[in-house]
Write an enzyme that holds these catalytic residues in place. Sequence first.
Site: not given
Length: 356
Positions: A33, A253
Amino acid sequence: MRPARALIDLEALRHNYRMARRLGGGRALAVVKADAYGHGAARCALALQDEADGFAVACIEEAFALREAGIRAPILLLEGFFDADELPLIVQHDLWTVVHAPWQVDALERTPLRKPVEVWLKLDSGMHRVGLGAADYRDAWQRLRALPHVGGIVKMSHFARADEPECVRTDEQLATFHDATAGLPGESSLCNSPALLGWPRARAEWARPGLMLYGVSPFPQANAIAAELRPVMTLESKLIAVRDLPAGEPVGYGARFVTERPTRIGVVAMGYADGYPQFAVNGTPVAIDGRPGRLVGRVSMDMLTVDLTGHAQAGVGSRVELWGNQVPAAQVVAHSQTSAYRLLCAVKRVPLQYTG
């Protein structure tokens, strides 16, 4: 071309499936899945089709994709059907279905089918997600058994805390399952990956290995059996820039990392848009040209930065492994406020390249 890629070792996948089947002592559905946990469901299923007893997916759309790829083995719908209109399609495409709710039993009684469908009847033994309650299970089994268009019925349940070896909840769920199904004939399926690796007394005729197929342990601590798994995915890229910075300079950042000494910083073409965890901390392990290294600075959408201290020969074009054979995915998980399941399923944008 951007150098980020995920290498998928199909021979390692087959090794892990064989190990899961051997541990279970019976048959095993390979859980593919969510695009085989980010590894490519069709290619993984094709690699296993000569030896897998069947496959398991979340929904009928995922099953259709496997059938279109040429997979003819049994495919189980783990979430069952979402509407009675899917039942003729389940028969048409020769699928198996989980039944986990009273309305699904009602739908099967109201919907005549042209040939019998195989049902996996799910008990809620204590996870409290989906599944019939213990008080309703036996009646549902008998109602389904009376239908001419229901073939075999596999009794199943799912463990909530099998990845916690010291937790008593798995034994409690196992006792609930045995009490609720006592005297009902037919095969059973209980074991997901952590149960296969850590709870031998839960093994039954059918296993449902998922995460372990892809070579990642479901346990936060060391496990001797899980250590035999082979990583299937290697996520890698290359250095695209090198910066020489003096002491006291921020990187990336938010200035999460500030150099403490003159430092060479390498920029890697890999970021959270590729599936690398955005919140991986300073010091998360990487491998640079095959040697241990570390992440520094905040992960950006398309790039991340590594410390090249001790990597004098590294430069633009040097290979960086983010996880795989040299950097276990579990180590990245431990540094990233995430889980192994999410780590693998998050991989996107990078091309998948298959070997084996």
